[in-house]
Design a protein around this motif. Structure first.
Motif, mmCIF file in Angstrom:
data_model
loop_
_atom_site.group_PDB
_atom_site.id
_atom_site.type_symbol
_atom_site.label_atom_id
_atom_site.label_comp_id
_atom_site.label_asym_id
_atom_site.label_seq_id
_atom_site.Cartn_x
_atom_site.Cartn_y
_atom_site.Cartn_z
ATOM 1 N N HIS A 64 0.820 -1.209 0.000
ATOM 2 C CA HIS A 64 0.000 0.000 0.000
ATOM 3 C C HIS A 64 0.858 1.265 0.000
ATOM 4 C CE1 HIS A 64 -3.513 -2.507 0.546
ATOM 5 N NE2 HIS A 64 -2.925 -3.098 1.565
ATOM 6 N N TYR A 164 -10.885 2.420 13.952
ATOM 7 C CA TYR A 164 -11.449 2.586 12.610
ATOM 8 C C TYR A 164 -12.791 3.316 12.648
ATOM 9 C CZ TYR A 164 -7.868 -0.460 10.647
ATOM 10 O OH TYR A 164 -6.669 -0.995 10.239
ATOM 11 N N THR A 168 -13.559 6.789 10.710
ATOM 12 C CA THR A 168 -14.697 6.924 9.798
ATOM 13 C C THR A 168 -15.619 8.053 10.231
ATOM 14 O OG1 THR A 168 -14.599 4.548 9.331
ATOM 15 C CG2 THR A 168 -16.643 5.692 8.753
ATOM 16 N N GLY A 237 -3.660 0.740 4.164
ATOM 17 C CA GLY A 237 -4.514 0.293 3.063
ATOM 18 C C GLY A 237 -5.984 0.345 3.421
ATOM 19 N N LYS A 238 -6.342 -0.100 4.637
ATOM 20 C CA LYS A 238 -7.737 -0.057 5.066
ATOM 21 C C LYS A 238 -8.246 1.381 5.161
ATOM 22 C CE LYS A 238 -7.353 -4.303 7.833
ATOM 23 N NZ LYS A 238 -7.369 -4.860 9.210
ATOM 24 N N LEU A 240 -7.156 4.020 3.577
ATOM 25 C CA LEU A 240 -7.311 4.597 2.242
ATOM 26 C C LEU A 240 -8.576 4.082 1.565
ATOM 27 C CD1 LEU A 240 -3.620 4.504 0.949
ATOM 28 C CD2 LEU A 240 -4.911 6.488 1.757
ATOM 29 N N SER A 241 -8.918 2.818 1.805
ATOM 30 C CA SER A 241 -10.154 2.263 1.242
ATOM 31 C C SER A 241 -11.381 2.976 1.800
ATOM 32 C CB SER A 241 -10.241 0.762 1.530
ATOM 33 O OG SER A 241 -9.225 0.064 0.854
ATOM 34 N N ILE A 242 -11.356 3.247 3.105
ATOM 35 C CA ILE A 242 -12.472 3.973 3.724
ATOM 36 C C ILE A 242 -12.557 5.385 3.159
ATOM 37 C CG2 ILE A 242 -13.340 4.908 5.901
ATOM 38 C CD1 ILE A 242 -12.028 2.459 7.297
ATOM 39 N N GLU A 244 -11.669 6.348 0.252
ATOM 40 C CA GLU A 244 -12.205 6.256 -1.107
ATOM 41 C C GLU A 244 -13.705 6.001 -1.083
ATOM 42 O OE1 GLU A 244 -10.807 4.349 -5.352
ATOM 43 O OE2 GLU A 244 -10.314 3.265 -3.503
ATOM 44 N N GLU A 245 -14.168 5.132 -0.175
ATOM 45 C CA GLU A 245 -15.597 4.846 -0.051
ATOM 46 C C GLU A 245 -16.390 6.095 0.293
ATOM 47 O OE1 GLU A 245 -15.820 1.858 2.906
ATOM 48 O OE2 GLU A 245 -14.875 0.297 1.677
ATOM 49 N N LEU A 249 -11.134 10.656 -1.474
ATOM 50 C CA LEU A 249 -9.754 10.321 -1.832
ATOM 51 C C LEU A 249 -9.172 11.282 -2.852
ATOM 52 C CD1 LEU A 249 -7.341 8.355 -1.649
ATOM 53 C CD2 LEU A 249 -8.428 7.008 -3.461
#
Length: 483
Positions: A64, A164, A168, A237-238, A240-242, A244-245, A249
């Motif tokens: 990542h 997390y 979020t 990585g996690k 960055l995924s959040i 993006e969701e 991002l």
């Protein structure tokens, strides 16, 4: 209204530090207009050197972070102002050197009067937060709008679900405002716990620097260190995924760096590159060409605060020492600094070392040259340290490995970094390098005067570790002896 001193007069022990003027600001409410400025997300590692795939280590798994580098810009020659956590972090957060603001010793909190980067972001309407490790003290924490909850599982395992969830929720609560979020990982700080960190990297494949013993204990120790980095890489990585969701991002400047070198002898706590060089990666979609590398000149993390502020369209304060290098991020053909400066002070053992580095040379000044180099407790209780000491008793250490135990040691060290990247051969006594050494020495003294450095006989603390054996005899931070 809250007032911070970015200039004026600050008492440091018995020394009065004089600045240019004073600054006062009022926390302002964010206008209801949609943001046009980018979000800023900082990932900072704890005790991590240059061990990443994108920085040339093929033995470690960091997909990542490698991806961030492939999507943005990677700086090859970035350096820290200190090889210890809190002095390094307070410097990068304020744009000042730690000795100037009185945070040069480990665990010394930021004074109430000193302004950090998040206060400028808040003033400009950003929603600011930080989570996990901070290490700048309560007065620094107050300058964020929000301290996010959540930590690691027991024995420094994975991040908790609460961490997390807090992350979020922060993204959600930022709404239409741009945000500034600082995430301070604890990886790869010791202690290591193999029971909670699955083995991802094999001891047979690690890269052992020449100043460590290439033995089974050190290889296992390095593999554990690699595993901590790989776990942090997964957490990034996690996150960055959040990001993006949440659809945030593309308009976010993402930064990754470390606070000091790897937690091994002759690395963390030293002014060799193994202690002060840092990975430095920026990613910003649509603004930074993918796969860019900057290697023209040097970059110092004292410039981090004004750089991030400039990228966000916020005018940096004029009365700090750091200068923005945002032009280098957007145009990597431009040249960085010719010289960078670093310092090492108390960290379980007292030190007063200062360094100046160019692209080719480094000069180090050791005030306590009559004593062995000091070491931190987490290093002197590590498997790598014990393997070094065992080989030392047996008379089996190489010249490179013996240097960290030398006493007396040279007051002046000079290294040709192009031909000696591990800094193993002091050339300060070679006539052909005399002129270069004198030039660097003059520049180092000039920097000390400009940044109001204290003399070595002031602001001393007692050792808590034995310099010869590394044994941690005392706990805590001794009182300052301000002579």
């Amino acid at each position: 209204m809250k007032t911070f001193l970015t200039s004026g007069v600050l008492k440091k022990g018995k020394t009065w530090l004089c600045f240019i003027g004073s600054t006062c600001f009022m926390q302002s409410a964010w206008s209801q207009q949609a943001p046009t400025r980018p979000n800023v997300l900082v990932f900072i590692a704890d005790d991590v050197g240059m061990d990443f795939g994108c920085y040339g280590n093929p033995a470690i798994k960091t997909p990542h972070i490698d991806r961030l580098a492939s999507e943005g810009i990677r700086f090859k020659n970035a350096y820290l102002t200190a090889p210890q956590s809190s002095p390094s972090r307070t410097s990068m957060m304020t744009g000042m050197f730690a000795h100037t603001i009185g945070t040069e010793d480990l665990h010394t909190p930021l004074p109430e009067s000193i302004r950090m980067m998040p206060s400028y972001f808040s003033e400009a309407g950003y929603y600011t937060g930080c989570m996990l490790k901070t290490h700048w003290g309560p007065e620094g924490n107050k300058q964020f709008d929000r301290m996010l909850a959540g930590d690691y599982l027991p024995n420094q395992g994975d991040l908790t679900e609460k961490a997390y969830e807090s992350y979020t929720r922060f993204l959600d609560d930022s709404g239409t405002r741009p945000f500034f979020l600082w995430i301070g990982f604890k990886d790869a700080h010791r202690p290591y716990n193999r029971d909670v960190c699955p083995q991802e990297n094999h001891p047979d494949e690690v890269i052992v620097p020449p100043f460590l013993v290439d033995g089974p204990d050190t290889r296992r120790d390095l593999a554990d260190y690699y595993d901590e980095i790989t776990r942090m890489d997964g957490d990034i990585g996690k996150m960055l995924s959040i990001l993006e969701e949440k659809g945030k991002l593309d308009n976010t400047i993402i930064l990754f760096l470390s606070d000091n070198g790897m937690p091994f002898p002759r690395s963390k706590g030293s002014l060799y590159d193994s202690g002060i060089q840092t990975p430095l990666i920026f990613s910003w979609k649509g603004n930074i060409p993918p796969g860019t590398v900057h290697d023209n000149g040097l970059v110092s993390t004292v410039d981090l605060a004004p750089t991030l502020l400039s990228l966000a369209g916020i005018a940096p304060p004029r009365d700090i020492y750091g200068k923005s290098f945002h032009e280098l991020i957007l145009d990597p053909t431009q040249r960085g600094r010719d010289y960078i400066f670093s310092e090492r002070n108390w960290h379980n053992t007292d030190e007063y070392t200062r360094s100046i580095r160019s692209e080719k040379y480094k000069l180090i000044y050791n005030a306590y040259y009559h004593l062995p180099a000091g070491t931190a407790t987490d290093l002197s209780t590590s498997p790598s340290w014990y393997e070094l000491k065992e080989r030392q008793r047996e008379g089996l250490l190489t010249e490179a490995q013996l240097q960290q135990f030398a006493a007396p040691r040279a007051m002046v060290e000079l290294y040709d970094l192009e031909n000696d990247p591990y800094e193993l051969h002091n050339i300060a006594d070679r006539q052909e390098h005399f002129a270069e050494a004198k030039k660097l020495a003059r520049l180092l003294v000039k920097w000390q005067k400009e940044t109001l450095d204290h003399p070595h006989w002031q602001r001393k603390r007692s050792d808590t570790n034995d310099r010869v054996t590394g044994f941690p005899l005392f706990d805590g931070v001794p009182e300052l002896q301000d002579e």
